[in-house]
Structures are given as structure tokens and as C-alpha cells.
Design a protein around this motif. Structure first.
Motif, PDB file in Angstrom:
ATOM      1  N   SER B  15       0.813  -1.210   0.000  1.00  0.00           N
ATOM      2  CA  SER B  15       0.000   0.000   0.000  1.00  0.00           C
ATOM      3  C   SER B  15       0.854   1.271   0.000  1.00  0.00           C
ATOM      4  CB  SER B  15      -0.931  -0.008   1.201  1.00  0.00           C
ATOM      5  OG  SER B  15      -0.178  -0.090   2.390  1.00  0.00           O
ATOM      6  N   ALA B  16       2.027   1.242   0.663  1.00  0.00           N
ATOM      7  CA  ALA B  16       2.861   2.443   0.731  1.00  0.00           C
ATOM      8  C   ALA B  16       3.806   2.542  -0.457  1.00  0.00           C
ATOM      9  CB  ALA B  16       3.654   2.485   2.030  1.00  0.00           C
ATOM     10  N   LYS B  17       3.911   1.471  -1.261  1.00  0.00           N
ATOM     11  CA  LYS B  17       4.786   1.410  -2.433  1.00  0.00           C
ATOM     12  C   LYS B  17       6.266   1.558  -2.081  1.00  0.00           C
ATOM     13  CE  LYS B  17       1.237   1.389  -5.431  1.00  0.00           C
ATOM     14  NZ  LYS B  17       0.230   0.966  -4.439  1.00  0.00           N
ATOM     15  N   HIS B  18       6.614   1.268  -0.841  1.00  0.00           N
ATOM     16  CA  HIS B  18       8.003   1.430  -0.442  1.00  0.00           C
ATOM     17  C   HIS B  18       8.660   0.140   0.019  1.00  0.00           C
ATOM     18  CE1 HIS B  18       7.017   5.866   0.047  1.00  0.00           C
ATOM     19  NE2 HIS B  18       7.888   5.777  -0.919  1.00  0.00           N
ATOM     20  N   GLY B  19       7.845  -0.847   0.379  1.00  0.00           N
ATOM     21  CA  GLY B  19       8.424  -2.084   0.860  1.00  0.00           C
ATOM     22  C   GLY B  19       9.381  -1.838   2.003  1.00  0.00           C
ATOM     23  N   SER B  20      10.499  -2.543   1.980  1.00  0.00           N
ATOM     24  CA  SER B  20      11.457  -2.434   3.083  1.00  0.00           C
ATOM     25  C   SER B  20      12.589  -1.489   2.737  1.00  0.00           C
ATOM     26  CB  SER B  20      12.016  -3.818   3.402  1.00  0.00           C
ATOM     27  OG  SER B  20      12.578  -4.368   2.233  1.00  0.00           O
ATOM     28  N   ILE B  21      12.424  -0.655   1.681  1.00  0.00           N
ATOM     29  CA  ILE B  21      13.556   0.117   1.172  1.00  0.00           C
ATOM     30  C   ILE B  21      14.043   1.163   2.170  1.00  0.00           C
ATOM     31  CG2 ILE B  21      12.350   1.978  -0.127  1.00  0.00           C
ATOM     32  CD1 ILE B  21      15.292  -0.175  -1.406  1.00  0.00           C
ATOM     33  N   HIS B  22      13.124   1.761   2.940  1.00  0.00           N
ATOM     34  CA  HIS B  22      13.534   2.770   3.930  1.00  0.00           C
ATOM     35  C   HIS B  22      14.435   2.120   4.982  1.00  0.00           C
ATOM     36  CE1 HIS B  22      13.303   5.443   7.397  1.00  0.00           C
ATOM     37  NE2 HIS B  22      12.913   6.407   6.600  1.00  0.00           N
ATOM     38  N   TRP B  23      13.968   0.996   5.483  1.00  0.00           N
ATOM     39  CA  TRP B  23      14.717   0.248   6.505  1.00  0.00           C
ATOM     40  C   TRP B  23      16.082  -0.167   5.960  1.00  0.00           C
ATOM     41  CZ3 TRP B  23      16.928  -4.548   6.924  1.00  0.00           C
ATOM     42  CH2 TRP B  23      17.188  -5.011   8.216  1.00  0.00           C
ATOM     43  N   TRP B  24      16.095  -0.687   4.722  1.00  0.00           N
ATOM     44  CA  TRP B  24      17.338  -1.197   4.142  1.00  0.00           C
ATOM     45  C   TRP B  24      18.339  -0.068   3.895  1.00  0.00           C
ATOM     46  CZ3 TRP B  24      20.377  -5.010   4.033  1.00  0.00           C
ATOM     47  CH2 TRP B  24      21.366  -5.121   3.062  1.00  0.00           C
ATOM     48  N   ARG B  25      17.871   1.074   3.352  1.00  0.00           N
ATOM     49  CA  ARG B  25      18.788   2.180   3.070  1.00  0.00           C
ATOM     50  C   ARG B  25      19.343   2.779   4.356  1.00  0.00           C
ATOM     51  NH1 ARG B  25      15.691   4.806  -2.122  1.00  0.00           N
ATOM     52  NH2 ARG B  25      16.483   3.243  -3.588  1.00  0.00           N
ATOM     53  N   GLN B  26      18.541   2.722   5.434  1.00  0.00           N
ATOM     54  CA  GLN B  26      19.038   3.169   6.734  1.00  0.00           C
ATOM     55  C   GLN B  26      20.253   2.317   7.123  1.00  0.00           C
ATOM     56  OE1 GLN B  26      16.726   5.418   9.302  1.00  0.00           O
ATOM     57  NE2 GLN B  26      18.862   5.955   9.178  1.00  0.00           N
ATOM     58  N   ARG B  27      20.193   1.020   6.853  1.00  0.00           N
ATOM     59  CA  ARG B  27      21.309   0.108   7.174  1.00  0.00           C
ATOM     60  C   ARG B  27      22.493   0.319   6.237  1.00  0.00           C
ATOM     61  NH1 ARG B  27      17.065  -0.076  10.326  1.00  0.00           N
ATOM     62  NH2 ARG B  27      17.370  -1.516  12.044  1.00  0.00           N
ATOM     63  N   VAL B  28      22.215   0.487   4.949  1.00  0.00           N
ATOM     64  CA  VAL B  28      23.308   0.671   3.974  1.00  0.00           C
ATOM     65  C   VAL B  28      24.086   1.947   4.309  1.00  0.00           C
ATOM     66  CG1 VAL B  28      23.851   1.131   1.548  1.00  0.00           C
ATOM     67  CG2 VAL B  28      22.158  -0.614   2.135  1.00  0.00           C
ATOM     68  N   THR B  29      23.349   3.045   4.585  1.00  0.00           N
ATOM     69  CA  THR B  29      24.036   4.299   4.902  1.00  0.00           C
ATOM     70  C   THR B  29      24.718   4.208   6.267  1.00  0.00           C
ATOM     71  OG1 THR B  29      21.923   5.191   5.684  1.00  0.00           O
ATOM     72  CG2 THR B  29      22.604   5.788   3.452  1.00  0.00           C
ATOM     73  N   ALA B  30      24.135   3.408   7.187  1.00  0.00           N
ATOM     74  CA  ALA B  30      24.790   3.211   8.494  1.00  0.00           C
ATOM     75  C   ALA B  30      26.140   2.538   8.294  1.00  0.00           C
ATOM     76  CB  ALA B  30      23.909   2.372   9.420  1.00  0.00           C
ATOM     77  N   ALA B  31      26.180   1.528   7.400  1.00  0.00           N
ATOM     78  CA  ALA B  31      27.445   0.840   7.120  1.00  0.00           C
ATOM     79  C   ALA B  31      28.436   1.807   6.480  1.00  0.00           C
ATOM     80  CB  ALA B  31      27.193  -0.371   6.222  1.00  0.00           C
ATOM     81  N   GLY B  32      27.948   2.656   5.584  1.00  0.00           N
ATOM     82  CA  GLY B  32      28.801   3.675   4.969  1.00  0.00           C
ATOM     83  C   GLY B  32      29.368   4.618   6.009  1.00  0.00           C
ATOM     84  N   ASN B  33      28.505   5.085   6.909  1.00  0.00           N
ATOM     85  CA  ASN B  33      28.956   5.988   7.973  1.00  0.00           C
ATOM     86  C   ASN B  33      29.983   5.309   8.869  1.00  0.00           C
ATOM     87  OD1 ASN B  33      27.039   7.703   6.973  1.00  0.00           O
ATOM     88  ND2 ASN B  33      25.610   7.468   8.669  1.00  0.00           N
ATOM     89  N   LEU B  34      29.761   4.012   9.117  1.00  0.00           N
ATOM     90  CA  LEU B  34      30.636   3.243  10.006  1.00  0.00           C
ATOM     91  C   LEU B  34      32.069   3.226   9.478  1.00  0.00           C
ATOM     92  CD1 LEU B  34      30.516   1.489  12.557  1.00  0.00           C
ATOM     93  CD2 LEU B  34      30.006  -0.465  11.101  1.00  0.00           C
ATOM     94  N   LEU B  35      32.225   3.208   8.147  1.00  0.00           N
ATOM     95  CA  LEU B  35      33.563   3.259   7.559  1.00  0.00           C
ATOM     96  C   LEU B  35      34.076   4.701   7.475  1.00  0.00           C
ATOM     97  CD1 LEU B  35      33.158   0.827   4.518  1.00  0.00           C
ATOM     98  CD2 LEU B  35      34.474   0.425   6.612  1.00  0.00           C
TER      99      LEU B  35
END
Lengths: 134, 129
Positions: B15-35
Motif C-alpha cells: 500500500s505504501a509502495k516502499h516495501g522495506s527500502i527505507h529500513w534497508w537504506r538506513q542500514r546501507v548508509t549506516a554501514a557507509g557511515n561506520l567506515l
């Protein structure tokens, strides 16, 4: 009415007990918000000042190295490491691990201990260096 | 998330047309920040001083300018996602919520653009003599 102290208290508007997991969850949001606004503005200010030339940069440096600048820098350092360690804890929780009461509690406490130790180590080093330089 | 097929939900067709992408990008950018953020802190620590010539000369190196640009993208994307969740949780009135998230987008994109332009200006200005 007697309550079994071994049972958890349900979160209620005024009836709750502080616990490490709750504290770390609140700190994750608070430090994230502080970094997003305070850290974000400081970072952009620093870069724009550097790109604007030596005079603008010196103005920035004068404020950044005032007592207020150091206070903000120490606060942002702690916020960053609290958010980082808490974020690492979230990566562990994302895998489905670390939900056992004892492990969860220890993990929460470690994020707070870690952030304080690292912040102290960094700023003790900075201030010791500064003492040595003068 | 109760409707649609499993694969449809994963692809963000719910219904929101976003799936898990918000959650996943939060993790991807967290990993980027971690480095990138620890690299940034350690690099600042290793600078002999914070005067203009030292910092500008340091930033002019490609191996500093590029990670700094990547850091800016990762950090401002991450904070946009994070503050969005905070706003959605605490701002209940729909109009205020939309307005706050609009301001958040302006802040995140505007700040990142200013930061990246500044880094590139110094980097393309060359190493000061």
C-alpha cells in the motif's frame, strides 16, 4: 495490592521503571537528532568557511576553539560514539540475536560504557597534547 | 502490509509502495557511515594543525576529497531517513507532518549540496603553493 517484583512492569504513562534497553533506545534517538542537526550544521559550516577563504576559516576556527566550541565538540563526540555503538547493537538485533534478557541488558550497558570511555580517551588525549604545546 | 503476494511486498508494491527500502537504506548508509566517519575523525586527528593552509591542502588530495563527498552523501541520506521516522512518530497532525518532512528534505539536500560544492571547490582549486 502486592506485586511480584520478578515480573516486568508494563509501560504506562506514569508507571514504568528505567532499564538499560529503554535508556539506550531513547539515547539512540536523542543522539541521532543531535548529530543530525548540531553535527550537520557544524560540518557544513566548517566546509563552507574553508571554501570561502582564509579569513572566513579563521572566524570559524576562533569559534570552534572557544570554550563553547569545545563543549559542543565533546558533546558531539559522545553522541557519535553512543549512536555508533547503539547502531552496532541494532545490526546484531537485526540478525535476530541478542534478545535474551541478560544478553540484551549487557549489550545495552556496553554501548553506554563504550561511548563514555572512547569520548574520555579522545578528549583526554587532545587536552594533554594542548597542555604539551603551550 | 497484509495485502498482495510475498514477492510483491518485497518489491515494495504494497500500500505504501516502499516495501522495506527505507529500513534497508538506513542500514546501507549506516554501514557507509561506520567506515567513513571514523576515517574522518582519525584523519583530522593526524593533521599537524587545523589552520587554513593545512586543512585546505589536505582536502585538495583526491583520496581525501572523494571520501569526504561520499561521507557527506551517506551521512545526510542517513540523517534524512532517521529524522523522518522521528517526525512521523511525534508530529501527529498530517499537515504539520508533511511540512516538517518537507523542511527536513530541504535541510538534508541543501546542506549536502553546500558541503559537496565546498569540498569540490577546494579540491579543484588545486594544492595551495
Amino acid at each position: 495490592m502486592s506485586r511480584n517484583p520478578g515480573r516486568p512492569l508494563s509501560p504506562h504513562l506514569t508507571v514504568w521503571k528505567w532499564g538499560p534497553a529503554m535508556l539506550v533506545s531513547i539515547l539512540h534517538r536523542a543522539t541521532g537528532t543531535a548529530l543530525a542537526i548540531g553535527g550537520g550544521i557544524a560540518f557544513v559550516w566548517w566546509l563552507v568557511a574553508a571554501a570561502s577563504g582564509a579569513e572566513a576559516y579563521d572566524n570559524f576556527l576562533a569559534i570552534a576553539t572557544s570554550w563553547f566550541g569545545y563543549l559542543v565538540a565533546v558533546g558531539l563526540t559522545w553522541s557519535f560514539f553512543q549512536h555508533l555503538f547503539s547502531g552496532l547493537r541494532h545490526f546484531v538485533l537485526d540478525t535476530g540475536a541478542g534478545y535474551e534478557l541478560k544478553a540484551n541488558r549487557i549489550g545495552s550497558i556496553l554501548t553506554v560504557v563504550g561511548s563514555i570511555v572512547v569520548t574520555f580517551a579522545i578528549w583526554a588525549t587532545v587536552f594533554v597534547k594542548m597542555m604539551g604545546a603551550h | 502490509m497484509g495485502t498482495g503476494t510475498g514477492i510483491g511486498r518485497v518489491r515494495g508494491l504494497g500500500s505504501a509502495k516502499h516495501g522495506s527500502i527505507h529500513w534497508w537504506r538506513q542500514r546501507v548508509t549506516a554501514a557507509g557511515n561506520l567506515l567513513l566517519v571514523p576515517w574522518f575523525i582519525v584523519s583530522l586527528f593526524r593533521l599537524p594543525s587545523f589552520d587554513y593552509a593545512t586543512v585546505a591542502g589536505w582536502m585538495a588530495s583526491p583520496l581525501v576529497a572523494v571520501p569526504l563527498v561520499l561521507l557527506t552523501i551517506s551521512v545526510f541520506y542517513h540523517l534524512r531517513l532517521g529524522l523522518q521516522v522521528v517526525l512521523e512518530d511525534y508530529v501527529h497532525e498530517e499537515g504539520s507532518k508533511v511540512f516538517c518532512i518537507l523542511l527536513l528534505n530541504f535541510y538534508a539536500i541543501g546542506s549536502a549540496a553546500l558541503a559537496i560544492f565546498s569540498i569540490l571547490k577546494i579540491a579543484f582549486g588545486g594544492v595551495p603553493a
